[in-house]
Design an enzyme around this catalytic site. Structure first.
Site, PDB file in Angstrom:
ATOM      1  N   PHE A   1       0.822  -1.223   0.000  1.00  0.00           N
ATOM      2  CA  PHE A   1       0.000   0.000   0.000  1.00  0.00           C
ATOM      3  C   PHE A   1       0.865   1.287   0.000  1.00  0.00           C
ATOM      4  CE2 PHE A   1      -2.175   2.774   3.389  1.00  0.00           C
ATOM      5  CZ  PHE A   1      -2.758   3.610   2.451  1.00  0.00           C
TER       6      PHE A   1
ATOM      7  N   GLU B   1       5.406  -7.280   7.475  1.00  0.00           N
ATOM      8  CA  GLU B   1       4.053  -7.762   7.748  1.00  0.00           C
ATOM      9  C   GLU B   1       3.409  -6.638   8.553  1.00  0.00           C
ATOM     10  OE1 GLU B   1       2.424 -10.437   6.827  1.00  0.00           O
ATOM     11  OE2 GLU B   1       4.098 -11.334   5.738  1.00  0.00           O
TER      12      GLU B   1
ATOM     13  N   THR C   1       6.065   2.787  12.838  1.00  0.00           N
ATOM     14  CA  THR C   1       4.673   3.067  13.191  1.00  0.00           C
ATOM     15  C   THR C   1       4.555   3.715  14.570  1.00  0.00           C
ATOM     16  OG1 THR C   1       2.657   1.889  13.874  1.00  0.00           O
ATOM     17  CG2 THR C   1       4.654   0.606  13.893  1.00  0.00           C
ATOM     18  N   ASP C   2       3.443   4.411  14.788  1.00  0.00           N
ATOM     19  CA  ASP C   2       3.172   4.974  16.124  1.00  0.00           C
ATOM     20  C   ASP C   2       2.864   3.877  17.140  1.00  0.00           C
ATOM     21  OD1 ASP C   2       0.655   4.243  15.113  1.00  0.00           O
ATOM     22  OD2 ASP C   2      -0.292   6.174  15.493  1.00  0.00           O
TER      23      ASP C   2
ATOM     24  N   ASN D   1      -1.797   5.699  11.558  1.00  0.00           N
ATOM     25  CA  ASN D   1      -2.589   4.895  10.601  1.00  0.00           C
ATOM     26  C   ASN D   1      -2.759   5.612   9.271  1.00  0.00           C
ATOM     27  OD1 ASN D   1      -3.420   3.789  13.295  1.00  0.00           O
ATOM     28  ND2 ASN D   1      -4.647   2.474  11.966  1.00  0.00           N
TER      29      ASN D   1
ATOM     30  N   LYS E   1      -7.820  -3.698   6.097  1.00  0.00           N
ATOM     31  CA  LYS E   1      -7.674  -2.621   7.077  1.00  0.00           C
ATOM     32  C   LYS E   1      -8.988  -1.852   7.177  1.00  0.00           C
ATOM     33  CE  LYS E   1      -3.239  -3.494   7.696  1.00  0.00           C
ATOM     34  NZ  LYS E   1      -2.100  -2.891   7.072  1.00  0.00           N
TER      35      LYS E   1
ATOM     36  N   PRO F   1     -18.163  -4.387  10.584  1.00  0.00           N
ATOM     37  CA  PRO F   1     -17.807  -4.831  11.928  1.00  0.00           C
ATOM     38  C   PRO F   1     -16.980  -3.794  12.688  1.00  0.00           C
ATOM     39  CG  PRO F   1     -16.470  -5.953  10.259  1.00  0.00           C
ATOM     40  CD  PRO F   1     -17.287  -4.947   9.539  1.00  0.00           C
TER      41      PRO F   1
HETATM   42  P1  NAD Z   1       1.489  -3.621   3.240  1.00  0.00           P
HETATM   43  O1  NAD Z   1       1.202  -4.818   4.095  1.00  0.00           O
HETATM   44  O2  NAD Z   1       0.426  -3.050   2.389  1.00  0.00           O
HETATM   45  O3  NAD Z   1       2.735  -3.931   2.275  1.00  0.00           O
HETATM   46  C1  NAD Z   1       3.871  -4.626   2.701  1.00  0.00           C
HETATM   47  C2  NAD Z   1       4.677  -5.005   1.466  1.00  0.00           C
HETATM   48  O4  NAD Z   1       5.865  -5.670   1.899  1.00  0.00           O
HETATM   49  C3  NAD Z   1       3.934  -5.973   0.527  1.00  0.00           C
HETATM   50  O5  NAD Z   1       4.081  -5.555  -0.816  1.00  0.00           O
HETATM   51  C4  NAD Z   1       4.637  -7.305   0.766  1.00  0.00           C
HETATM   52  O6  NAD Z   1       4.623  -8.145  -0.386  1.00  0.00           O
HETATM   53  C5  NAD Z   1       6.050  -6.852   1.111  1.00  0.00           C
HETATM   54  N1  NAD Z   1       6.758  -7.832   1.930  1.00  0.00           N
HETATM   55  C6  NAD Z   1       6.286  -8.473   3.044  1.00  0.00           C
HETATM   56  N2  NAD Z   1       7.225  -9.314   3.504  1.00  0.00           N
HETATM   57  C7  NAD Z   1       8.300  -9.199   2.685  1.00  0.00           C
HETATM   58  C8  NAD Z   1       9.578  -9.805   2.660  1.00  0.00           C
HETATM   59  N3  NAD Z   1       9.952 -10.717   3.583  1.00  0.00           N
HETATM   60  N4  NAD Z   1      10.447  -9.439   1.690  1.00  0.00           N
HETATM   61  C9  NAD Z   1      10.094  -8.521   0.752  1.00  0.00           C
HETATM   62  N5  NAD Z   1       8.889  -7.940   0.710  1.00  0.00           N
HETATM   63  C10 NAD Z   1       8.002  -8.265   1.674  1.00  0.00           C
HETATM   64  O7  NAD Z   1       2.062  -2.562   4.260  1.00  0.00           O
HETATM   65  P2  NAD Z   1       1.885  -0.976   4.285  1.00  0.00           P
HETATM   66  O8  NAD Z   1       0.611  -0.657   4.954  1.00  0.00           O
HETATM   67  O9  NAD Z   1       2.191  -0.430   2.938  1.00  0.00           O
HETATM   68  O10 NAD Z   1       3.045  -0.589   5.297  1.00  0.00           O
HETATM   69  C11 NAD Z   1       4.377  -0.343   4.818  1.00  0.00           C
HETATM   70  C12 NAD Z   1       5.265  -0.014   5.990  1.00  0.00           C
HETATM   71  O11 NAD Z   1       4.740   1.099   6.695  1.00  0.00           O
HETATM   72  C13 NAD Z   1       5.387  -1.139   7.014  1.00  0.00           C
HETATM   73  O12 NAD Z   1       6.710  -1.168   7.463  1.00  0.00           O
HETATM   74  C14 NAD Z   1       4.455  -0.726   8.129  1.00  0.00           C
HETATM   75  O13 NAD Z   1       4.885  -1.234   9.369  1.00  0.00           O
HETATM   76  C15 NAD Z   1       4.587   0.783   8.068  1.00  0.00           C
HETATM   77  N6  NAD Z   1       3.424   1.546   8.543  1.00  0.00           N
HETATM   78  C16 NAD Z   1       2.182   1.279   8.046  1.00  0.00           C
HETATM   79  C17 NAD Z   1       1.109   2.034   8.476  1.00  0.00           C
HETATM   80  C18 NAD Z   1      -0.276   1.796   7.927  1.00  0.00           C
HETATM   81  O14 NAD Z   1      -1.239   2.399   8.431  1.00  0.00           O
HETATM   82  N7  NAD Z   1      -0.461   0.983   6.902  1.00  0.00           N
HETATM   83  C19 NAD Z   1       1.297   3.056   9.403  1.00  0.00           C
HETATM   84  C20 NAD Z   1       2.590   3.302   9.871  1.00  0.00           C
HETATM   85  C21 NAD Z   1       3.651   2.544   9.432  1.00  0.00           C
HETATM   86  P1  TYD Z   2      -6.566  -1.413  11.415  1.00  0.00           P
HETATM   87  O1  TYD Z   2      -6.966  -0.760  10.142  1.00  0.00           O
HETATM   88  O2  TYD Z   2      -6.436  -2.890  11.450  1.00  0.00           O
HETATM   89  O3  TYD Z   2      -5.218  -0.705  11.888  1.00  0.00           O
HETATM   90  P2  TYD Z   2      -4.427  -0.803  13.319  1.00  0.00           P
HETATM   91  O4  TYD Z   2      -4.881  -1.996  14.036  1.00  0.00           O
HETATM   92  O5  TYD Z   2      -3.020  -0.902  12.850  1.00  0.00           O
HETATM   93  O6  TYD Z   2      -4.726   0.482  14.029  1.00  0.00           O
HETATM   94  O7  TYD Z   2      -7.622  -1.004  12.535  1.00  0.00           O
HETATM   95  C1  TYD Z   2      -7.887   0.344  12.838  1.00  0.00           C
HETATM   96  C2  TYD Z   2      -8.837   0.370  14.014  1.00  0.00           C
HETATM   97  O8  TYD Z   2     -10.099  -0.169  13.593  1.00  0.00           O
HETATM   98  C3  TYD Z   2      -8.387  -0.503  15.172  1.00  0.00           C
HETATM   99  O9  TYD Z   2      -8.763   0.135  16.399  1.00  0.00           O
HETATM  100  C4  TYD Z   2      -9.178  -1.791  15.004  1.00  0.00           C
HETATM  101  C5  TYD Z   2     -10.467  -1.301  14.375  1.00  0.00           C
HETATM  102  N1  TYD Z   2     -11.149  -2.249  13.458  1.00  0.00           N
HETATM  103  C6  TYD Z   2     -12.504  -2.508  13.607  1.00  0.00           C
HETATM  104  O10 TYD Z   2     -13.179  -1.983  14.533  1.00  0.00           O
HETATM  105  N2  TYD Z   2     -13.109  -3.372  12.735  1.00  0.00           N
HETATM  106  C7  TYD Z   2     -12.414  -3.989  11.736  1.00  0.00           C
HETATM  107  O11 TYD Z   2     -13.016  -4.810  10.993  1.00  0.00           O
HETATM  108  C8  TYD Z   2     -11.018  -3.696  11.569  1.00  0.00           C
HETATM  109  C9  TYD Z   2     -10.208  -4.339  10.483  1.00  0.00           C
HETATM  110  C10 TYD Z   2     -10.429  -2.808  12.458  1.00  0.00           C
END
Ligand code: NAD
Ligand code: TYD
Length: 359
Positions: free
Chosen positions: A12, A85, A135-136, A190, A200, A216
């Site tokens: 993402f 992950e 992440t936070d 997030n 998510k 949900p």
């Molecule tokens: P995501 O799960 O959408 O994408 C993760 C990517 O990493 C995928 O393309 C997956 O194929 C790849 N990947 C997983 N394991 C791998 C491995 N062993 N080797 C190579 N590639 C691998 O995650 P995202 O939401 O895009 O998050 C990206 C980064 O940002 C992560 O480090 C996450 O901890 C951090 N982050 C995410 C959020 C959020 O809200 N999504 C917020 C803060 C920080």
């Molecule tokens: P999520 O998008 O999984 O991010 P994170 O757990 O990393 O914050 O969830 C965001 C918030 O929404 C978290 O408090 C859990 C809640 N949540 C629901 O209430 N229902 C759902 O189906 C999901 C996936 C998350």
């Protein structure tokens, strides 16, 4: 900065970052190393895959030989490390893969750049950068009246996901302190926006509303997250890469702290406007069994990045949600492919079956 290695660029945030970089910077070449787990897809990069400044390599960040070869072959001077992950619920179901990718994978990458960059005779260390995306959630959970997280808030992770990210942050910091590796770290709240895998909260709510399915909400829905539009995150990372201080960490947040129930209700209201078939959508909301160890509240203090680097989020929650919903409504084909490709239905049954969602 010329040759950037993005890890996890098929996910993402990584795919949004690659698109942002190709659009805004004309001199940079990008190599994307991604294992294409369930969360990664080349569908996220379809429009740019033929760009001559972009190259995709399928591979695992735990593979030392492959990572070494990629960094050498593409003369990588900057690593932006997204690969992880990333889903808390999955980390509760099966933590092992989180330890492997988030901790061992980060360690492997650090070992690669240590052995290559520290021995590079042509370029001084200042020419390199390892930027780690975190992440936070590493800071734990805030009480309702507690001050928001700042860069010096002690780490107190509560889930296997956040614990594995905390461990990787510590390794990155240690490689700077011990070996002088030029690193920066950002801890973001997030994210939401285009190309987010629909496990998510925000894309899940949009899709279930679209299909008239139950929405949900875990527990009482009063948990608070600090929502950050993904492009704002990409801009912040770019500012840190250009002007951030080596060895420092920066908090990035969206200045939006609604409860889950509030954000779900806002999305339902917007869906009533955009796609009234199943309106009123808030009748679809169902309170379901809570997540174990569920963090109550996250909130980011963004004064450091704002004062030092002049970054603040551009999107409000309303403007960001509108952009996101419009994107999902326009990209039905993407959704179809992502759900078919990535065994989405299996996850929905596994996660929601046991939470008592009524059809
Ligand atoms: P995501 O799960 O959408 O994408 C993760 C990517 O990493 C995928 O393309 C997956 O194929 C790849 N990947 C997983 N394991 C791998 C491995 N062993 N080797 C190579 N590639 C691998 O995650 P995202 O939401 O895009 O998050 C990206 C980064 O940002 C992560 O480090 C996450 O901890 C951090 N982050 C995410 C959020 C959020 O809200 N999504 C917020 C803060 C920080
Ligand atoms: P999520 O998008 O999984 O991010 P994170 O757990 O990393 O914050 O969830 C965001 C918030 O929404 C978290 O408090 C859990 C809640 N949540 C629901 O209430 N229902 C759902 O189906 C999901 C996936 C998350």
């Amino acid at each position: 900065m010329k040759n950037v290695l993005v890890t996890g660029g098929a996910g993402f945030i990584g795919s949004n970052f690659i698109r942002f970089l190709l659009e805004t910077e004309q001199e940079i070449r990008i190599t994307n190393l991604d294992a294409l787990t369930y969360a990664g897809s080349l569908e996220n990069l379809k429009d740019i895959c033929t760009n001559e400044r972009y190259k995709f390599i399928k591979g695992n960040i735990c593979d030392f030989a492959l990572c070494t070869q990629v960094i050498q072959d593409f003369d990588i001077d900057t690593v932006v490390h997204f690969a992880a992950e990333s889903h808390v619920d999955r980390s509760i179901e099966g933590p092992a893969q989180f330890i492997e990718t988030n901790i061992t994978g980060t360690f492997t990458l650090l070992e690669c750049v240590r052995s290559i960059w520290l021995n590079n005779r042509k370029h001084p260390l200042d020419d390199f950068r390892f930027h780690h995306i975190s992440t936070d959630e590493v800071f734990g959970s805030l009480g309702i009246n507690e001050a928001s997280f700042h860069e010096l808030t002690p780490y107190a992770p509560n889930s296997p996901y956040s614990a594995s990210k905390a461990a990787s942050d510590h390794l990155v910091r240690a490689y700077h302190k011990t070996y002088g590796l030029p690193v920066t770290i950002s801890n973001a709240s997030n994210n939401y926006g285009p190309f987010q895998f629909p496990e998510k909260l925000i894309p899940l709510v949009i899709l279930n509303a679209l299909e008239g399915k139950p929405i949900p909400v875990y527990g009482d829905g009063k948990q608070i997250r600090d929502w950050l539009y993904v492009t704002d995150h990409c801009i912040a990372i770019w500012k840190i890469l250009n002007n951030g201080k080596i060895g420092e960490t920066y908090n990035i947040g969206g200045n939006n702290q609604p409860t889950n129930l509030e954000i779900v209700t806002i999305i339902c209201g917007l869906m009533d406007e955009y796609q009234p078939n199943h309106a009123p959508h808030d009748r679809l909301i169902q309170f379901v069994k809570d997540r174990p160890g569920h963090d109550r509240r996250y909130a980011m203090n963004i004064q450091k990045i704002s004062h030092e680097l002049g970054w603040t989020p551009r999107e409000t929650l309303q403007s960001g949600l509108r952009k996101t919903i419009e994107w999902y409504l326009k990209h039905n084909q993407w959704l179809q492919t992502i759900r078919d490709q990535n065994d989405y239905q299996h996850w929905v049954i596994q996660n929601y079956g046991k939470r008592g969602v009524k059809k």
